[in-house]
Design a protein around this motif. Structure first.
Motif, PDB file in Angstrom:
ATOM      1  N   GLY A   1       1.511  27.505   5.464  1.00 52.27           N
ATOM      2  CA  GLY A   1       1.969  25.968   5.057  1.00 52.27           C
ATOM      3  C   GLY A   1       3.432  25.842   5.655  1.00 52.27           C
ATOM      4  O   GLY A   1       3.617  24.722   6.279  1.00 52.27           O
ATOM      5  N   ALA A   2       4.292  26.687   5.526  1.00 53.83           N
ATOM      6  CA  ALA A   2       5.575  26.538   5.950  1.00 53.83           C
ATOM      7  C   ALA A   2       5.628  26.600   7.356  1.00 53.83           C
ATOM      8  O   ALA A   2       6.350  25.737   8.072  1.00 53.83           O
ATOM      9  CB  ALA A   2       6.457  27.831   5.608  1.00 53.83           C
ATOM     10  N   GLU A   3       4.927  27.491   8.118  1.00 54.91           N
ATOM     11  CA  GLU A   3       4.808  27.454   9.609  1.00 54.91           C
ATOM     12  C   GLU A   3       4.151  26.179  10.209  1.00 54.91           C
ATOM     13  O   GLU A   3       4.651  25.613  11.123  1.00 54.91           O
ATOM     14  CB  GLU A   3       3.673  28.611   9.986  1.00 54.91           C
ATOM     15  CG  GLU A   3       4.375  30.189   9.806  1.00 54.91           C
ATOM     16  CD  GLU A   3       3.372  31.164  10.178  1.00 54.91           C
ATOM     17  OE1 GLU A   3       2.183  30.740  10.522  1.00 54.91           O
ATOM     18  OE2 GLU A   3       3.878  32.218  10.062  1.00 54.91           O
ATOM     19  N   LEU A   4       3.156  25.738   9.429  1.00 54.54           N
ATOM     20  CA  LEU A   4       2.492  24.454   9.830  1.00 54.54           C
ATOM     21  C   LEU A   4       3.579  23.163   9.827  1.00 54.54           C
ATOM     22  O   LEU A   4       3.514  22.306  10.666  1.00 54.54           O
ATOM     23  CB  LEU A   4       1.345  24.095   8.931  1.00 54.54           C
ATOM     24  CG  LEU A   4      -0.008  24.844   9.197  1.00 54.54           C
ATOM     25  CD1 LEU A   4      -0.906  24.567   8.082  1.00 54.54           C
ATOM     26  CD2 LEU A   4      -0.471  24.389  10.659  1.00 54.54           C
ATOM     27  N   VAL A   5       4.406  23.087   8.898  1.00 54.08           N
ATOM     28  CA  VAL A   5       5.367  22.037   8.741  1.00 54.08           C
ATOM     29  C   VAL A   5       6.612  22.364   9.219  1.00 54.08           C
ATOM     30  O   VAL A   5       7.424  21.623   9.410  1.00 54.08           O
ATOM     31  CB  VAL A   5       5.517  21.619   7.264  1.00 54.08           C
ATOM     32  CG1 VAL A   5       4.463  20.834   6.626  1.00 54.08           C
ATOM     33  CG2 VAL A   5       6.138  22.799   6.276  1.00 54.08           C
ATOM     34  N   GLY A   6       6.769  23.683  10.084  1.00 52.30           N
ATOM     35  CA  GLY A   6       7.881  24.004  10.809  1.00 52.30           C
ATOM     36  C   GLY A   6       9.267  24.210   9.826  1.00 52.30           C
ATOM     37  O   GLY A   6      10.186  24.013  10.224  1.00 52.30           O
ATOM     38  N   LEU A   7       8.826  24.779   8.784  1.00 51.99           N
ATOM     39  CA  LEU A   7      10.234  25.076   7.790  1.00 51.99           C
ATOM     40  C   LEU A   7      10.231  26.622   7.455  1.00 51.99           C
ATOM     41  O   LEU A   7       9.282  27.144   7.455  1.00 51.99           O
ATOM     42  CB  LEU A   7      10.092  24.282   6.331  1.00 51.99           C
ATOM     43  CG  LEU A   7      10.167  22.829   6.596  1.00 51.99           C
ATOM     44  CD1 LEU A   7       9.906  22.191   5.239  1.00 51.99           C
ATOM     45  CD2 LEU A   7      11.533  22.603   7.091  1.00 51.99           C
ATOM     46  N   GLN A   8      11.316  27.082   7.511  1.00 49.34           N
ATOM     47  CA  GLN A   8      11.414  28.406   6.885  1.00 49.34           C
ATOM     48  C   GLN A   8      10.819  28.406   5.400  1.00 49.34           C
ATOM     49  O   GLN A   8      10.726  27.499   4.932  1.00 49.34           O
ATOM     50  CB  GLN A   8      13.028  28.823   6.859  1.00 49.34           C
ATOM     51  CG  GLN A   8      13.397  29.268   8.407  1.00 49.34           C
ATOM     52  CD  GLN A   8      12.676  30.170   9.218  1.00 49.34           C
ATOM     53  OE1 GLN A   8      12.442  31.382   8.590  1.00 49.34           O
ATOM     54  NE2 GLN A   8      12.635  29.811  10.232  1.00 49.34           N
ATOM     55  N   LEU A   9      10.242  29.629   4.879  1.00 45.69           N
ATOM     56  CA  LEU A   9       9.932  29.836   3.654  1.00 45.69           C
ATOM     57  C   LEU A   9      10.694  29.170   2.555  1.00 45.69           C
ATOM     58  O   LEU A   9      10.300  28.459   1.767  1.00 45.69           O
ATOM     59  CB  LEU A   9       9.285  31.061   3.377  1.00 45.69           C
ATOM     60  CG  LEU A   9       8.666  31.528   2.099  1.00 45.69           C
ATOM     61  CD1 LEU A   9       7.422  30.464   1.773  1.00 45.69           C
ATOM     62  CD2 LEU A   9       8.219  32.969   1.945  1.00 45.69           C
ATOM     63  N   ALA A  10      11.982  29.843   2.533  1.00 41.60           N
ATOM     64  CA  ALA A  10      13.150  29.306   1.766  1.00 41.60           C
ATOM     65  C   ALA A  10      13.249  28.013   1.827  1.00 41.60           C
ATOM     66  O   ALA A  10      13.571  27.497   0.667  1.00 41.60           O
ATOM     67  CB  ALA A  10      14.184  30.397   1.816  1.00 41.60           C
ATOM     68  N   GLU A  11      13.309  27.327   2.854  1.00 40.07           N
ATOM     69  CA  GLU A  11      13.653  25.836   2.998  1.00 40.07           C
ATOM     70  C   GLU A  11      12.282  25.234   2.185  1.00 40.07           C
ATOM     71  O   GLU A  11      12.660  24.093   1.446  1.00 40.07           O
ATOM     72  CB  GLU A  11      13.730  25.562   4.495  1.00 40.07           C
ATOM     73  CG  GLU A  11      14.931  25.976   5.146  1.00 40.07           C
ATOM     74  CD  GLU A  11      14.724  25.433   6.496  1.00 40.07           C
ATOM     75  OE1 GLU A  11      15.429  24.282   6.862  1.00 40.07           O
ATOM     76  OE2 GLU A  11      13.995  25.840   7.528  1.00 40.07           O
ATOM     77  N   LEU A  12      11.014  25.511   2.660  1.00 40.08           N
ATOM     78  CA  LEU A  12       9.848  24.974   1.774  1.00 40.08           C
ATOM     79  C   LEU A  12      10.044  25.098   0.263  1.00 40.08           C
ATOM     80  O   LEU A  12       9.859  23.888  -0.311  1.00 40.08           O
ATOM     81  CB  LEU A  12       8.630  25.174   2.548  1.00 40.08           C
ATOM     82  CG  LEU A  12       7.518  24.847   1.796  1.00 40.08           C
ATOM     83  CD1 LEU A  12       7.392  23.067   1.980  1.00 40.08           C
ATOM     84  CD2 LEU A  12       6.074  25.333   2.528  1.00 40.08           C
ATOM     85  N   ILE A  13      10.264  26.169  -0.054  1.00 40.06           N
ATOM     86  CA  ILE A  13      10.209  26.341  -1.496  1.00 40.06           C
ATOM     87  C   ILE A  13      11.659  25.575  -2.060  1.00 40.06           C
ATOM     88  O   ILE A  13      11.391  24.985  -3.205  1.00 40.06           O
ATOM     89  CB  ILE A  13      10.790  27.909  -1.895  1.00 40.06           C
ATOM     90  CG1 ILE A  13       9.547  28.760  -1.550  1.00 40.06           C
ATOM     91  CG2 ILE A  13      10.997  28.259  -3.307  1.00 40.06           C
ATOM     92  CD1 ILE A  13       9.736  30.057  -1.512  1.00 40.06           C
ATOM     93  N   ALA A  14      12.520  25.378  -1.505  1.00 41.25           N
ATOM     94  CA  ALA A  14      13.666  24.534  -2.080  1.00 41.25           C
ATOM     95  C   ALA A  14      13.455  23.109  -2.200  1.00 41.25           C
ATOM     96  O   ALA A  14      13.801  22.486  -3.115  1.00 41.25           O
ATOM     97  CB  ALA A  14      14.936  24.753  -1.386  1.00 41.25           C
ATOM     98  N   LEU A  15      12.534  22.673  -0.966  1.00 40.93           N
ATOM     99  CA  LEU A  15      11.993  21.385  -1.183  1.00 40.93           C
ATOM    100  C   LEU A  15      11.114  21.281  -2.269  1.00 40.93           C
ATOM    101  O   LEU A  15      11.162  19.971  -2.890  1.00 40.93           O
ATOM    102  CB  LEU A  15      11.317  21.079   0.289  1.00 40.93           C
ATOM    103  CG  LEU A  15      10.741  19.500   0.465  1.00 40.93           C
ATOM    104  CD1 LEU A  15      10.977  19.247   2.001  1.00 40.93           C
ATOM    105  CD2 LEU A  15       9.231  19.736   0.104  1.00 40.93           C
ATOM    106  N   VAL A  16      10.266  22.006  -2.600  1.00 37.78           N
ATOM    107  CA  VAL A  16       9.235  21.797  -3.622  1.00 37.78           C
ATOM    108  C   VAL A  16       9.895  21.859  -4.766  1.00 37.78           C
ATOM    109  O   VAL A  16       9.480  21.213  -5.952  1.00 37.78           O
ATOM    110  CB  VAL A  16       8.222  22.794  -3.373  1.00 37.78           C
ATOM    111  CG1 VAL A  16       7.318  22.948  -4.854  1.00 37.78           C
ATOM    112  CG2 VAL A  16       7.312  22.679  -2.448  1.00 37.78           C
TER     113      VAL A  16
END
Length: 210
Positions: free
Chosen positions: A162-177
């Motif tokens: 999912g992180a790859e699909l939206v073009g975010l680093q894993l930590a960035e996506l986690i912080a967003l959620v």
């Protein structure tokens, strides 16, 4: 049929989903989807709403049809029978990696990014002394992902995909959620106390813009 708003989406969810954890998961994923829409540069409030609606209803059929043979497929059939827009139907199907629907549009990619991680963040919050997402650092979630004995049902590979699909680093996506869950922490049961029941009506408050 134009893109549905939260009211019919919540009515659909409550028609098929009676258990509180699944309703709270729906609100959690909705909040993540709205945050992802804004992160992707979606400016039209109606389009942000459409992303949120997909998050809210992505598992609406799961309680009645929990097997991989039925889940998402029966839900898609129901949505089509009721005249829901095909792009919403397709996005709901795309969140399941076994559906055969490759996530192609930004909306479809976002629901993959939001689904598993929203639930995992909530699980991480509940094992903290505070039982709250409010003091949950992204680094703690990353660490928990490496612990294969924790929340075993969560597919770590799907979270990374999912992180790859939206073009975010894993930590960035986690912080967003995490940020998306903060305003709803009490309703989601990750605010340090037991969550109140979510009734069939009225529609819960819309997650505020981050």
């Amino acid at each position: 049929m134009p893109d549905p708003t939260r009211a019919p989406a919540w009515a659909l969810l409550c028609e098929f989903t009676k258990t509180q954890p699944l309703r709270r998961h729906a609100l959690s994923v909705e909040a993540s989807m709205r945050a992802l829409a804004r992160r992707a540069g979606v400016a039209d409030p109606a389009e942000v709403e459409a992303w949120g609606v997909v998050g809210m209803i992505h598992d609406f059929d799961y309680e009645r049809f929990p097997t991989a043979q039925d889940h998402v497929f029966r839900g898609m059939e129901i949505l089509r029978e009721r005249g829901w827009p095909e792009r919403i139907v397709r996005a709901v199907g795309a969140h399941a990696n076994y559906s055969g629907i490759a996530p192609e549009s930004p909306l479809e990619r976002a629901i993959v990014a939001a689904d598993e991680l929203s639930g995992f963040v909530g699980a991480c919050a509940l094992v903290r002394p505070s039982k709250s997402v409010r003091d949950l650092p992204a680094e703690s979630v990353v660490k928990k992902m490496k612990d294969k004995t924790f929340a075993r049902s969560v597919d770590r590979g799907e979270i990374r995909r999912g992180a790859e699909l939206v073009g975010l680093q894993l930590a960035e996506l986690i912080a967003l959620v995490i940020a998306a869950q903060l305003p709803l922490a009490d309703a989601l049961g990750v605010g340090g106390a037991a969550a109140p029941d979510l009734p069939d009506a009225p529609v819960p408050p819309e997650p505020p813009a981050a």
